[in-house]
Design an enzyme around this catalytic site. Sequence first.
Site, PDB file in Angstrom:
ATOM      1  CB  ALA A  66      35.021   7.843 -19.085  1.00 40.46           C
ATOM      2  CD  GLU A 112      38.956   5.926 -25.674  1.00 42.16           C
ATOM      3  OE1 GLU A 112      38.288   6.319 -24.695  1.00 42.16           O
ATOM      4  OE2 GLU A 112      38.770   4.829 -26.221  1.00 42.16           O
ATOM      5  CD  GLU A 132      40.482   3.139 -20.850  1.00 39.77           C
ATOM      6  OE1 GLU A 132      41.718   3.027 -20.738  1.00 39.77           O
ATOM      7  OE2 GLU A 132      39.931   4.020 -21.524  1.00 39.77           O
TER       8      GLU A 132
END
Length: 258
Positions: A66, A112, A132
């Site tokens: 992201a 993901e 993350e």
Amino acid sequence: MGKPEFIKSWQQNGIGFIELNRPKLLNALNRQMVSEIVSALTEFDRDHDTRVILIKGSGRAFAAGADIDEMAHDTPIKLELLNQFAEWDRISQIKKPVIAAVHGFALGGGFELALSCDFIFAAENARFGFPEVNLGVMPGAGGTVRLTKAMGRTKALEWLCTGEQMEASVAFHYGLITRLVPEEVLFNEAERFAAKLAQKPPLSLRLIKDTVNKAVDVNVYEAMQYERKNFYLLFSSEDQKEGMKAFVEKRPANFRGQ
Ligand code: HXC
């Protein structure tokens, strides 16, 4: 939505292609890009002429996660109101087979996205991981769940807690990926596989995917009842008549998805 800014998509020979197209930032997934991916997936899913969907990256990565810049200043309330994961949920509701062709980095949200697909073709230079933890957060789009279901609690915890990058051969060893291929043939091999699936009866593929996903989530008895119903359902399709007739007549079947 207007013309997509962060992806390219096109259809050819029954295959719907989605190319992540933010190469300078290693295809970092900002929210608009995720919406564009979901819109393209949804359109292909509804389009009768598209039988299989293939997602790939451009530049030197599949997707490095992201977009960190975009989320750096988020607050819990903003995240709650944005409800961005509703978009991610729609990815797993796509009924047609989705193939990810992964080269370079597939990290965080990029991993993901790949794990949300049904098949992962990976180049030998592919690197998977959930970094993350190094940002003070954790996966939020299904990473902990899908990795644990795919490789088991012990190994999933190790990768999630260290945030290290997993080589493609390791991902292959743990059954996370469908095929491991040299980088130069990755897109051809993924496309060849997509073309193979595009010849199969679409309703069978659809219900096989649905049933396998059910098997991952429920107990054996429930899953087998579900399998049975889907097996029966296929006997109402024209493709079942055509498939069995073609076998008896010793000719190739012509499946039309009805
Ligand atoms: C924003 C990113 C990015 C990201 C790379 N870039 N990943 N920008 N978000 N996730 C940008 C870099 O800032 C840089 O921009 C350019 O892409 C090229 O990256 P470099 O770092 O110069 O390349 P390299 O040295 O080869 O290192 C590659 C890398 C590193 C190891 C992948 O970029 C990296 O660690 N990226 C972050 C990976 C990550 O933590 N992903 C998880 C995100 S959190 P400039 O402008 O400097 O050229 C997440 C949560 C998901 O995914 C939750 C659900 C949505």
